[in-house]
Motif scaffolding. Structure first.
Motif, PDB file in Angstrom:
ATOM      1  N   LEU A 129      10.156  26.447   4.623  1.00  0.00           N
ATOM      2  CA  LEU A 129      10.065  25.428   3.578  1.00  0.00           C
ATOM      3  C   LEU A 129       9.548  24.134   4.188  1.00  0.00           C
ATOM      4  O   LEU A 129       9.984  23.729   5.268  1.00  0.00           O
ATOM      5  N   SER A 130       8.640  23.480   3.499  1.00  0.00           N
ATOM      6  CA  SER A 130       8.168  22.163   3.917  1.00  0.00           C
ATOM      7  C   SER A 130       9.287  21.152   3.732  1.00  0.00           C
ATOM      8  O   SER A 130      10.285  21.425   3.054  1.00  0.00           O
ATOM      9  N   SER A 131       9.101  19.967   4.284  1.00  0.00           N
ATOM     10  CA  SER A 131      10.146  18.942   4.183  1.00  0.00           C
ATOM     11  C   SER A 131      10.397  18.498   2.748  1.00  0.00           C
ATOM     12  O   SER A 131      11.418  17.893   2.452  1.00  0.00           O
ATOM     13  N   ASP A 132       9.490  18.838   1.811  1.00  0.00           N
ATOM     14  CA  ASP A 132       9.715  18.520   0.400  1.00  0.00           C
ATOM     15  C   ASP A 132      10.317  19.701  -0.372  1.00  0.00           C
ATOM     16  O   ASP A 132      10.485  19.624  -1.589  1.00  0.00           O
ATOM     17  N   ASP A 191      24.947  26.098  -0.339  1.00  0.00           N
ATOM     18  CA  ASP A 191      26.025  26.874  -0.929  1.00  0.00           C
ATOM     19  C   ASP A 191      25.641  28.352  -0.831  1.00  0.00           C
ATOM     20  O   ASP A 191      24.864  28.846  -1.640  1.00  0.00           O
ATOM     21  N   VAL A 192      26.175  29.055   0.152  1.00  0.00           N
ATOM     22  CA  VAL A 192      25.760  30.436   0.378  1.00  0.00           C
ATOM     23  C   VAL A 192      26.152  31.348  -0.771  1.00  0.00           C
ATOM     24  O   VAL A 192      25.505  32.352  -1.022  1.00  0.00           O
ATOM     25  N   TYR A 193      27.206  31.017  -1.495  1.00  0.00           N
ATOM     26  CA  TYR A 193      27.648  31.889  -2.581  1.00  0.00           C
ATOM     27  C   TYR A 193      26.808  31.728  -3.837  1.00  0.00           C
ATOM     28  O   TYR A 193      26.730  32.627  -4.649  1.00  0.00           O
ATOM     29  N   LYS A 194      26.190  30.573  -4.006  1.00  0.00           N
ATOM     30  CA  LYS A 194      25.270  30.368  -5.122  1.00  0.00           C
ATOM     31  C   LYS A 194      23.832  30.604  -4.684  1.00  0.00           C
ATOM     32  O   LYS A 194      22.917  30.423  -5.471  1.00  0.00           O
ATOM     33  N   ARG A 244      16.275  21.221  -4.024  1.00  0.00           N
ATOM     34  CA  ARG A 244      17.156  22.383  -3.966  1.00  0.00           C
ATOM     35  C   ARG A 244      16.282  23.631  -3.945  1.00  0.00           C
ATOM     36  O   ARG A 244      15.285  23.719  -4.651  1.00  0.00           O
ATOM     37  N   PHE A 245      16.673  24.601  -3.108  1.00  0.00           N
ATOM     38  CA  PHE A 245      15.960  25.878  -3.057  1.00  0.00           C
ATOM     39  C   PHE A 245      16.911  26.976  -3.508  1.00  0.00           C
ATOM     40  O   PHE A 245      18.026  27.076  -2.997  1.00  0.00           O
ATOM     41  N   GLN A 246      16.453  27.779  -4.462  1.00  0.00           N
ATOM     42  CA  GLN A 246      17.252  28.901  -4.967  1.00  0.00           C
ATOM     43  C   GLN A 246      16.802  30.168  -4.268  1.00  0.00           C
ATOM     44  O   GLN A 246      15.647  30.580  -4.389  1.00  0.00           O
ATOM     45  N   GLN A 288      21.914  28.882  -2.709  1.00  0.00           N
ATOM     46  CA  GLN A 288      21.113  27.673  -2.806  1.00  0.00           C
ATOM     47  C   GLN A 288      21.186  26.887  -1.501  1.00  0.00           C
ATOM     48  O   GLN A 288      22.201  26.907  -0.808  1.00  0.00           O
ATOM     49  N   VAL A 289      20.095  26.200  -1.213  1.00  0.00           N
ATOM     50  CA  VAL A 289      20.029  25.287  -0.085  1.00  0.00           C
ATOM     51  C   VAL A 289      19.654  23.932  -0.653  1.00  0.00           C
ATOM     52  O   VAL A 289      18.739  23.824  -1.474  1.00  0.00           O
ATOM     53  N   TYR A 290      20.361  22.892  -0.213  1.00  0.00           N
ATOM     54  CA  TYR A 290      20.137  21.541  -0.718  1.00  0.00           C
ATOM     55  C   TYR A 290      19.634  20.643   0.403  1.00  0.00           C
ATOM     56  O   TYR A 290      20.087  20.756   1.540  1.00  0.00           O
ATOM     57  N   ALA A 291      18.738  19.731   0.080  1.00  0.00           N
ATOM     58  CA  ALA A 291      18.337  18.657   0.991  1.00  0.00           C
ATOM     59  C   ALA A 291      18.890  17.368   0.396  1.00  0.00           C
ATOM     60  O   ALA A 291      18.684  17.076  -0.785  1.00  0.00           O
ATOM     61  N   LEU A 292      19.611  16.623   1.246  1.00  0.00           N
ATOM     62  CA  LEU A 292      20.235  15.379   0.792  1.00  0.00           C
ATOM     63  C   LEU A 292      19.690  14.202   1.588  1.00  0.00           C
ATOM     64  O   LEU A 292      19.384  14.329   2.774  1.00  0.00           O
ATOM     65  N   ASP A 293      19.592  13.061   0.930  1.00  0.00           N
ATOM     66  CA  ASP A 293      19.212  11.830   1.601  1.00  0.00           C
ATOM     67  C   ASP A 293      20.344  11.451   2.556  1.00  0.00           C
ATOM     68  O   ASP A 293      21.506  11.381   2.147  1.00  0.00           O
ATOM     69  N   ALA A 294      20.016  11.210   3.828  1.00  0.00           N
ATOM     70  CA  ALA A 294      21.040  10.919   4.833  1.00  0.00           C
ATOM     71  C   ALA A 294      21.780   9.615   4.570  1.00  0.00           C
ATOM     72  O   ALA A 294      22.937   9.471   4.965  1.00  0.00           O
ATOM     73  N   GLN A 295      21.151   8.657   3.899  1.00  0.00           N
ATOM     74  CA  GLN A 295      21.773   7.360   3.639  1.00  0.00           C
ATOM     75  C   GLN A 295      22.646   7.364   2.389  1.00  0.00           C
ATOM     76  O   GLN A 295      23.742   6.805   2.390  1.00  0.00           O
ATOM     77  N   THR A 296      22.150   7.995   1.329  1.00  0.00           N
ATOM     78  CA  THR A 296      22.830   7.897   0.039  1.00  0.00           C
ATOM     79  C   THR A 296      23.548   9.171  -0.394  1.00  0.00           C
ATOM     80  O   THR A 296      24.392   9.136  -1.273  1.00  0.00           O
TER      81      THR A 296
END
Length: 180
Positions: free
Chosen positions: A51-54, A1-4, A20-22, A6-14
């Motif tokens: 950023l690392s994968s975690d 979300d560029v306006y907040k 989340r990175f602020q 933030q960058v989110y990492a989501l599970d591809a399956q679920t």
């Protein structure tokens, strides 16, 4: 979300949020994923972050100017970043965040908040970067400009490399094929 910011990492399956990175500012540049799964972010605050994968920050580096073009990745996983502002530059960084080279761009190579395509590495190791003033800038492996090729209109999409061919799509709707 560029306006907040933030960058989110989501599970591809679920679709479940993994982390989340602020950020401190907007992320106008598209991020890039490195060969080991690291995520590279750059934005309006003039910082680039790995950023690392975690989601933990591996390193960060102040560039001194905003990054608005998508981040390019070379064959060996190094970064190609284009800064804007009063003194635009094309910068190559190692996976460790160390500067390999910096090339000063002409002021009219980057205009305001215009979207510009990422720089790409050619099979020869040369770097190709389309400019908003209707040129393709070719640099040697050390970042020294060697050639400017006129293009009939600004580039509207990231360039594609296929073997010795470079394909560009312009805002005029033309597809250019260049052999290097």
């Amino acid at each position: 979300d560029v306006y907040k910011r933030q960058v989110y990492a989501l599970d591809a399956q679920t679709g479940t949020e993994l982390w989340r990175f602020q950020g401190a500012s907007d992320f106008d540049a598209s991020p890039a994923v490195g060969p080991s799964g690291e995520l590279y972010l750059a934005g309006e605050d003039g910082w680039v972050r790995a950023l690392s994968s975690d989601g933990t920050v591996r390193w960060r580096l102040a560039l001194g100017a905003p990054v608005r073009a998508p981040i390019g990745i070379t064959r060996d996983g190094e970064l190609l970043l284009r800064t804007g502002g009063g003194a635009p530059e094309l910068i190559r960084l190692g996976q460790d965040g160390q500067r390999r080279w910096v090339t000063r761009l002409a002021l009219n190579d980057v205009v305001g908040r215009a979207t510009v395509s990422p720089a790409v590495e050619l099979p020869s190791g040369q770097i190709a970067a389309a400019t908003v003033n209707q040129e393709l800038l070719l640099l040697d492996a050390e970042g020294r400009p060697v050639l400017r090729v006129p293009i009939e209109a600004p580039v509207s999409a990231p360039p594609v490399v296929n073997g010795e061919l470079l394909y560009l799509v312009t805002q005029a709707g033309a597809v250019r094929e260049l052999r290097f």
